[in-house]
Write an enzyme that holds these catalytic residues in place. Structure first.
Site, PDB file in Angstrom:
ATOM      1  N   SER A   1      21.123 188.540  67.702  1.00 19.14           N
ATOM      2  CA  SER A   1      21.038 189.513  66.614  1.00 19.14           C
ATOM      3  C   SER A   1      22.058 189.262  65.521  1.00 19.14           C
ATOM      4  CB  SER A   1      21.207 190.932  67.179  1.00 19.14           C
ATOM      5  OG  SER A   1      20.132 191.248  68.040  1.00 19.14           O
TER       6      SER A   1
ATOM      7  N   GLU B   1      80.410 149.736  67.015  1.00 18.07           N
ATOM      8  CA  GLU B   1      79.559 148.572  66.771  1.00 18.07           C
ATOM      9  C   GLU B   1      80.176 147.489  65.894  1.00 18.07           C
ATOM     10  OE1 GLU B   1      76.344 148.063  68.075  1.00 18.07           O
ATOM     11  OE2 GLU B   1      76.929 149.759  69.336  1.00 18.07           O
TER      12      GLU B   1
END
Length: 788
Positions: free
Chosen positions: A442, A51
């Protein structure tokens, strides 16, 4: 400069278990910020070669590069090469758009010059390497190393470093996954530049240029299967921080234990699959003609079908009744085989109560062209080899039509140890653990019986288990409640009524107590009553509650009667590790609870779906959980509920071989909802099983057959290696030998059993002539000598 230094790199939200296993990751961008010191020198040089080789020599702008770009602009009307330095790319990435215009380039130059004046070259380079886009949602060098090579940045080879350095110019065009040849050319050019610049030796260049492309796509693999828990954490973070939750790099540590959570997920799925198999095979999910299809055509056609968790779609290609082998083609594995032994369960489903006959041959179950779900039987073998001759072996399966939930709470703190809200989050986001309102049946009875123990009743109080009829002008017929067995058993103690789950005993008990008294007591326990009926059906659990609310209620019983507020988030940290929130310590208090408790402090008591939300970041005050139930009554309830395991409907839990376990089954009218909730003094776990649209589960399906096996499967892991944890015996309780038929003290020579009483509720002494004398069984009538 203040802006650029304050910019938060968009980093995903990550959710971890309390033992630091990744549960989920949320966010558009994958990023792992690193410092320049963490990046190898060769990797830095690879980016410089690709770069900006003069980066450490120029002042932020490369005149030669800009001149070249200007010539291109004049001659072609477009900028082709750009001429950007690393500093200019930092300016563009942090502040500007990607438009290729002269104005943007001019602004880029001005910003680059300012950046160079304010920051060191190393800091600029670091900003660049953390911000740059490198394809496949990877932003920054560290994330790219994970995405393409599943390695930290300091473990990459030279060839891999050069490959990543080639991506910024065109992340799509030079991507090794999209265009390997072009990516290879770019990589080798960068290696050549590194050799020219003296970064690497000719020998290193030669070896690296000959290296094959090893890049693959590695998604961030989660380590715990906990999608429902992950979604609960995500929604809470979104509520607190808005969309910034996805980008600001928060780390959320949850209360769930990875081993327990994984087992909760697996146990719930296995239990739902087991129920589904008991009720037969519902047939193929699709069908098409396979007679003229080759493997490629079959693979293409199978893309129309998706996997559901571990269940894979497969099409039947051949059926051989003589050998009992079925040929199948799997979407992701190709040709495989399925043995008839894996299909013997597949009686044809007719109704929830009825199935067809057992199959005798493969063709009784499937035909060529049928698309069915299967499970891999040799998945580990396939993963461990690249041998194409290894054929997948599968077993017939189907996606369960039934659903369920499991919640496991630390009874002392309220921390969620594990939670699963259904069979598959991918199939249904509906979290049944926190959102489904169902009848507890229950499973509700322990709360009714605890109310009785605090309102003058004892475990030895006798009620008649006999038929009862209620006339109601609003009903077309009279209400004639029955026990599950359809039989009646006469005088029954509350202890036996609970562990045998006798409905008629519970109804008479509620009638005696009064529904208003019971509902008030439920409110005292902080149980939701807004959808509880104000009539005697309450005794049978006809109200509506979420599994989370039930689990919380059982945790209150488990810990000895203290308040419990379930919570999930243990800690929240910023991207740099700065703590934002720590779950406060939980204190169980009888006295000196202060002026604020978890229910009175409006900030810390905020809840969603019964789950405690984090208090504000600034709050570090302990959460004080006050006593909600009398400890002596709770202690007696523990004893009664241990009998549910030892002598009652929960006997399957004896397989844990732990004397500290107590619990209660639950089944509603027509078996539409089935439950099991069980605990020791430290851990409370609730399981619910039923259809999303309430419907009967079928003959023989009760809490003990659907929910309890899931609970047991989970608790074997959750309690593995854990010490026994029982509630300490409080002061003020006595053990008295009684006549179980009458609930009165047993006389000398009379068959009796020991029962636990609060001191003031113990049966009166025997007649005066026996007072103070030891009877034939060695029992004293002096209450002071009965406390042990």
């Amino acid at each position: 400069m203040e802006q650029i230094l304050d910019v938060k790199l968009q980093t995903p939200l990550r959710v971890y278990s309390k033992d630091n296993k990744l549960i989920a990751e949320f966010g558009e961008k994958r990023r792992e910020p690193v410092t320049i010191e963490d990046i190898p020198q060769l990797q830095l040089q690879a980016f410089l070669a690709a770069e900006d080789s003069r980066f450490f020599d120029h002042f932020g702008v490369d005149i030669m590069g800009l001149t070249r770009a200007a010539v291109e602009l004049v001659s072609t009307g477009q900028i082709q090469s750009g001429g950007s330095t690393i500093t200019m790319q930092v300016a563009k990435n942090y502040f500007l758009t990607r438009d290729r215009t002269f104005i943007r380039k001019f602004n880029e130059i001005l910003l680059a010059l300012q950046i160079e004046r304010e920051l060191s070259k190393e800091r600029i380079f670091e900003l660049y390497l953390n911000k740059i886009y490198l394809g496949k949602r990877a932003y920054g060098i560290a994330a790219a190393a994970r995405v393409y090579y599943d390695k930290p940045v300091n473990e990459l080879s030279l060839a891999q470093m050069a490959m990543l350095a080639g991506l910024p110019k065109a992340p799509s065009a030079y991507n090794p996954l999209a265009d390997p040849e072009r990516a290879l050319s770019r990589r080798n050019w960068i290696l050549g530049r590194m050799k020219e610049l003296g970064y690497i030796t000719p020998d290193a260049w030669s070896l690296a240029t000959q290296a094959p492309i090893t890049a693959q796509y590695y998604s961030r693999e989660t380590e715990v299967d906990a999608d429902y828990v992950a979604e609960m954490a995500r929604s809470e973070m979104l509520r607190r921080y808005g969309d910034n939750a996805y980008t600001d790099g928060y780390t959320v540590t949850l209360t769930v234990d990875s081993e327990k959570q994984q087992k909760a997920t697996d146990a719930l799925r296995a239990g739902l699959e087991a129920y589904d198999r008991r009720h037969g095979f519902r047939g193929p999910i699709g069908q098409f003609d396979v007679s003229d299809m080759d493997q490629d055509a079959l693979s293409m056609q199978m893309r129309n079908y998706v996997a559901v968790e571990s269940l894979l779609p497969a099409v039947v290609t051949a059926v051989d009744d003589n050998s009992g082998e079925v040929g199948v083609h799997l979407r992701d594995y190709g040709q495989g085989t399925m043995a008839f032994e894996t299909m013997t369960w597949a009686k044809r489903f007719r109704t929830e109560r009825l199935t067809g006959p057992a199959p005798e041959t493969p063709s009784d179950v499937v035909s060529p062209g049928d698309v069915v779900y299967v499970k891999l039987l040799n998945g580990d073998e396939l993963e461990d080899t690249t041998d194409a001759s290894v054929t997948p072996r599968v077993g017939l399966a189907q996606v369960p039509s039934v659903e369920g939930a499991l919640i496991s709470l630390n009874a002392q703190s309220g921390a969620i140890e594990a939670l699963s809200g259904g069979y598959s989050f991918g199939q249904s986001k509906y979290n049944r653990a926190t959102q489904a309102e169902r009848q507890p049946g229950s499973n509700f009875k322990p709360f009714l019986y605890l109310s009785a123990l605090e309102n003058g009743k004892t475990a030895a109080t006798i009620y008649n288990d006999a038929p009862i009829v209620f006339e109601d002008s609003e009903l077309e017929t009279a209400w004639r409640p029955q026990n599950a067995s359809g039989q009646f058993y006469g005088p029954t103690s509350l202890r036996k009524g609970l562990y045998r789950s006798r409905n008629l005993v519970s109804i008479r008990l509620l009638r005696d107590l009064g529904t208003n008294t019971t509902l008030d007591y439920l409110k005292q326990l902080q149980l939701p009553t807004d959808k509880m009926p104000d009539n005697l059906s309450l005794a049978l659990g006809s109200g509506l509650v979420t599994p989370m609310a039930v689990a919380r209620g059982f945790a209150v019983i488990a810990n000895g009667g203290y308040d419990v507020q379930p919570y999930l988030i243990e800690r929240i940290e910023e991207a740099d590790g700065t703590p934002l929130y720590e779950a406060p310590e939980t204190l169980l208090c009888d006295q000196d609870c202060g002026t604020q408790t978890a229910h009175e402090d409006g900030d810390s008591a905020t809840t969603i779906d019964g789950m405690q939300l984090p208090a504000s970041e600034e709050s570090s005050e302990p959460r004080k959980m006050r006593r909600l139930a009398d400890e002596r009554a709770v202690y007696i309830m523990h004893s009664m509920m241990r009998d549910v395991i030892e002598r009652g409907t929960g006997r399957r839990a004896l397989a844990l071989d732990r004397p500290d376990i107590a619990g209660k089954t639950g089944t509603t009218n027509e078996q539409k909802d089935t439950w099991f909730s069980g605990f020791n003094h430290s851990l409370a776990t609730t399981v619910w099983v039923g259809f999303d649209q309430p419907a009967p589960l079928g003959r023989g399906e009760f809490g003990a057959t659907t929910a309890l096996p899931i609970w047991l499967d989970y608790m074997k892991v959750a309690l593995d290696g854990a010490e026994l944890s029982t509630m300490p015996r409080p002061n003020g309780v006595v053990n008295i030998r009684i006549n179980p038929e009458t609930g009165e003290r047993a006389r000398p020579g009379e068959n009796g059993v020991f029962e636990i009483f609060r001191t003031e509720q113990a049966p009166p002494p025997l007649p005066p002539e026996n007072t103070g004398q030891d009877n034939a069984d060695g029992e004293s009538d002096d209450l002071s000598r009965q406390i042990f």
